[in-house]
Write a protein that holds these residues in place. Structure first.
Motif, PDB file in Angstrom:
ATOM      1  N   LYS A  92      38.672  25.684  46.049  1.00 18.53           N
ATOM      2  CA  LYS A  92      39.216  24.364  46.082  1.00 18.53           C
ATOM      3  C   LYS A  92      39.011  23.795  47.535  1.00 18.53           C
ATOM      4  O   LYS A  92      38.954  22.613  47.783  1.00 18.53           O
ATOM      5  CB  LYS A  92      40.869  24.697  45.954  1.00 18.53           C
ATOM      6  CG  LYS A  92      41.229  24.561  44.541  1.00 18.53           C
ATOM      7  CD  LYS A  92      42.676  24.345  44.286  1.00 18.53           C
ATOM      8  CE  LYS A  92      43.638  25.252  45.187  1.00 18.53           C
ATOM      9  NZ  LYS A  92      45.205  25.099  44.621  1.00 18.53           N
TER      10      LYS A  92
ATOM     11  N   ARG B  66      41.892  29.708  46.047  1.00 21.01           N
ATOM     12  CA  ARG B  66      42.111  28.696  47.318  1.00 21.01           C
ATOM     13  C   ARG B  66      40.864  28.440  48.083  1.00 21.01           C
ATOM     14  O   ARG B  66      40.755  27.153  48.601  1.00 21.01           O
ATOM     15  CB  ARG B  66      43.022  29.312  48.311  1.00 21.01           C
ATOM     16  CG  ARG B  66      43.747  28.619  49.359  1.00 21.01           C
ATOM     17  CD  ARG B  66      44.948  29.110  50.003  1.00 21.01           C
ATOM     18  NE  ARG B  66      44.368  30.420  50.980  1.00 21.01           N
ATOM     19  CZ  ARG B  66      44.525  31.765  50.431  1.00 21.01           C
ATOM     20  NH1 ARG B  66      45.236  32.086  49.386  1.00 21.01           N
ATOM     21  NH2 ARG B  66      44.171  32.612  51.334  1.00 21.01           N
ATOM     22  N   TYR B  67      39.921  29.191  48.369  1.00 23.40           N
ATOM     23  CA  TYR B  67      38.713  28.881  49.051  1.00 23.40           C
ATOM     24  C   TYR B  67      37.675  28.056  48.137  1.00 23.40           C
ATOM     25  O   TYR B  67      37.063  27.327  48.752  1.00 23.40           O
ATOM     26  CB  TYR B  67      38.047  30.075  49.346  1.00 23.40           C
ATOM     27  CG  TYR B  67      38.545  30.986  50.581  1.00 23.40           C
ATOM     28  CD1 TYR B  67      38.671  30.371  51.731  1.00 23.40           C
ATOM     29  CD2 TYR B  67      39.035  32.302  50.236  1.00 23.40           C
ATOM     30  CE1 TYR B  67      39.526  31.019  52.757  1.00 23.40           C
ATOM     31  CE2 TYR B  67      39.699  33.074  51.075  1.00 23.40           C
ATOM     32  CZ  TYR B  67      40.150  32.494  52.376  1.00 23.40           C
ATOM     33  OH  TYR B  67      40.639  32.971  53.511  1.00 23.40           O
TER      34      TYR B  67
ATOM     35  N   SER C 198      43.642  34.899  43.309  1.00 27.84           N
ATOM     36  CA  SER C 198      44.607  33.835  43.949  1.00 27.84           C
ATOM     37  C   SER C 198      43.867  33.202  45.282  1.00 27.84           C
ATOM     38  O   SER C 198      43.686  32.056  45.563  1.00 27.84           O
ATOM     39  CB  SER C 198      45.963  34.328  44.280  1.00 27.84           C
ATOM     40  OG  SER C 198      46.737  33.386  45.079  1.00 27.84           O
ATOM     41  N   SER C 199      43.501  34.070  46.279  1.00 26.66           N
ATOM     42  CA  SER C 199      42.779  33.594  47.473  1.00 26.66           C
ATOM     43  C   SER C 199      41.642  32.957  47.055  1.00 26.66           C
ATOM     44  O   SER C 199      41.080  32.055  47.705  1.00 26.66           O
ATOM     45  CB  SER C 199      42.635  34.904  48.386  1.00 26.66           C
ATOM     46  OG  SER C 199      43.802  35.470  48.721  1.00 26.66           O
TER      47      SER C 199
END
Length: 513
Positions: free
Chosen positions: A258, A255-256, A251-252
């Protein structure tokens, strides 16, 4: 020589290129007034830059080479800036078109004549790239680190990997996404080229020194936030996302990656091919694989526009890997691997040939072909690249399993587990097959081995990995997780539960075609 008067800064591109082509047909021997040589070399420089802007790196190399041919004796003393730019760009374009010999010749001239260490940095960078492309990753990494040390950049490798990762997370949490995206642009030339060396370290260290990847990534992010964003800055963010995804926090990581893609719109698309490539590999663990793999087409296109054949090839290779995992027909896979092999050979990128031929050999065996596959520099790469060794052991275990060769499957999957800890820092689509088939092999061995508990533990580890991924992307991973649940139950003689999971695996596979 009247043609040269049309090749002024104000002339349009068509007039410029037509004029230069006519001048070059005559060659240096047609010039009677040597004072005009500087002008002709200059217009060739402009023509080459125009060709590069149109992503025609073959034509650009020709213009730069012609420009060099018009330079007169003593040109490094009398026309240093022009000479430096012509040789530097000729080296860059030679690298882009796979002419490594010419790249070396032009680079050596710059290193010999450069008036400062900084003036030679660009061609030194091209040389480290060439080393990496020709399977000499240890040499490429060593040379990059030596240059970074001279630039005063220390990776501070004495810390633990965990401490480095936590420091980077803490650094990033002090800024919002908007603040990161709106960070000022980097302007210091030495730092801009330093980030290129750091970015080049990412891919090499991912394979042969994965423990050090977070230190390189942290340095790119630190310098980008402190001194401004460069065209290479998105690489630091995308590799950080890929690294923490491999550690389990998809998940993290997502995010990075993106964030890295968004940064491309702020700093330009010089690194777009590599960023899209690494980001797509993480998207596969969140989005349906059939949709995500198409992003590699965008990565290929962005790489070719930038003259980055290496990442164009990498995007192609990883797209083919996605197709393999997605269940594309083997005959189609054979054709794709053949096309890729030709492309890699044409551009002198031998580092990809070992990896592609390992899979190519399996495909040929699975379709019943007796065609032999010769793998160049195989033993050398296995000895120096633990990630290649890991892939080699997996391919051997996989094909042994497919042809029910128990002893070979057990031997090679054991060797695979032995080298897992020090290989491939990033999460990649190949890990999907690794988790599935090492799980299947482990449960198979557990049913036959005296060390059943050990092998059940191995199989359970693979099963839980696929379960975690299924929580992130049921589309791609749910059927594979159910299959390992079924195999585990079957191995424990729990046939009713096994039957239920087999049915669920089949239903999920049909649902998520």
């Amino acid at each position: 020589m009247a043609l040269a008067s049309f090749s002024t800064p104000e002339s349009d591109d068509n007039i410029l290129l037509a004029a230069v082509n006519q001048i070059n047909l005559g060659g240096p021997s047609a010039i009677h007034d040597t004072s005009k040589s500087f002008t002709i070399a200059t217009v060739n420089l402009r023509a080459g830059q125009k060709a590069m802007a149109m992503s025609d790196f073959g034509a650009a190399y020709s213009y730069f080479n012609h420009g060099i041919s018009f330079l007169q004796e003593g040109h490094w003393q009398e026309h240093y800036d022009l000479s430096l730019r012509l040789f530097e760009l000729a080296a860059k374009c030679a690298l882009a078109i796979g002419d490594i010999a010419s790249m070396k010749l032009h680079s050596e001239q710059v290193v010999k004549e450069a008036r400062s260490f900084e003036d030679a940095l660009n061609v030194m960078y091209f040389s480290t790239c060439a080393l990496a492309y020709s399977s000499r990753l240890p040499d490429s990494i060593q040379k990059s680190i030596e240059i970074l040390t001279k630039l005063g950049i220390d990776l501070q490798e004495s810390r633990s990997t965990e401490a480095c990762v936590q420091e980077t997370i803490k650094l990033l949490t002090t800024r919002t996404v908007e603040e990161i995206l709106n960070t000022r642009q980097m302007t210091e030339p030495t730092m801009i080229i330093a980030l290129k060396f750091l970015a080049k370290l990412e891919f090499g260290m991912t394979q042969i020194k994965p423990r050090l990847v977070p230190f390189v990534t942290q340095k790119i992010i630190e310098l980008s936030l402190a001194k401004g964003m460069s065209p290479m800055s998105p690489i630091g963010f995308v590799y950080f996302g890929a690294f923490i995804s491999k550690r389990g926090d998809i998940s993290s990581g997502y995010r990075y990656v993106k964030l890295a893609l968004s940064l491309l719109d702020k700093v330009g698309r010089e690194s777009a091919g590599e960023v899209i490539c690494i980001a797509t590999q993480i998207k596969i663990f969140v989005e349906p694989i059939q949709a995500a793999l198409e992003h590699h087409n965008d990565g290929y296109a962005a790489s070719m526009v930038a003259g980055d054949v290496f990442n164009a090839l990498l995007n192609t290779l990883l797209k083919i890997s996605c197709m393999y995992v997605a269940g594309v027909k083997l005959q189609t896979m054979r054709e794709e691997y053949d096309k890729f092999e030709r492309l890699a050979k044409e551009n002198n990128h031998s580092i990809f040939l070992v990896q592609i031929k390992q899979v190519q050999s399996d495909v040929l065996r699975l379709i019943g072909s007796d065609e032999e596959v010769t793998i160049p520099e195989h033993e050398k790469l296995i000895a120096s690249n633990n990630s290649v060794l890991k892939t080699f052991c997996f391919r051997k275990a996989y094909i042994s399993f497919m042809f029910r060769s128990y002893n070979d499957a057990k031997e090679y999957v054991s060797k695979y587990f032995d080298c897992c800890e020090n290989a491939w820092a990033n999460l990649m689509v190949t890990h999907v097959h690794h988790a599935l088939f090492t799980g299947l092999i482990s449960f198979w061995v557990a049913r036959k081995s005296r060390d059943a508990q050990f092998w059940f533990a191995r199989g359970n580890e693979s099963k839980l990995t696929l379960k975690r991924w299924a929580e992130s992307s049921p589309w791609t991973f749910e059927n594979k997780w159910y299959l390992l649940e079924a195999e585990e139950s079957f191995s424990h003689n729990d046939y009713e539960v096994a039957k239920l999971f087999y049915k669920q695996a089949i239903s999920s596979a049909k649902l998520h075609k």
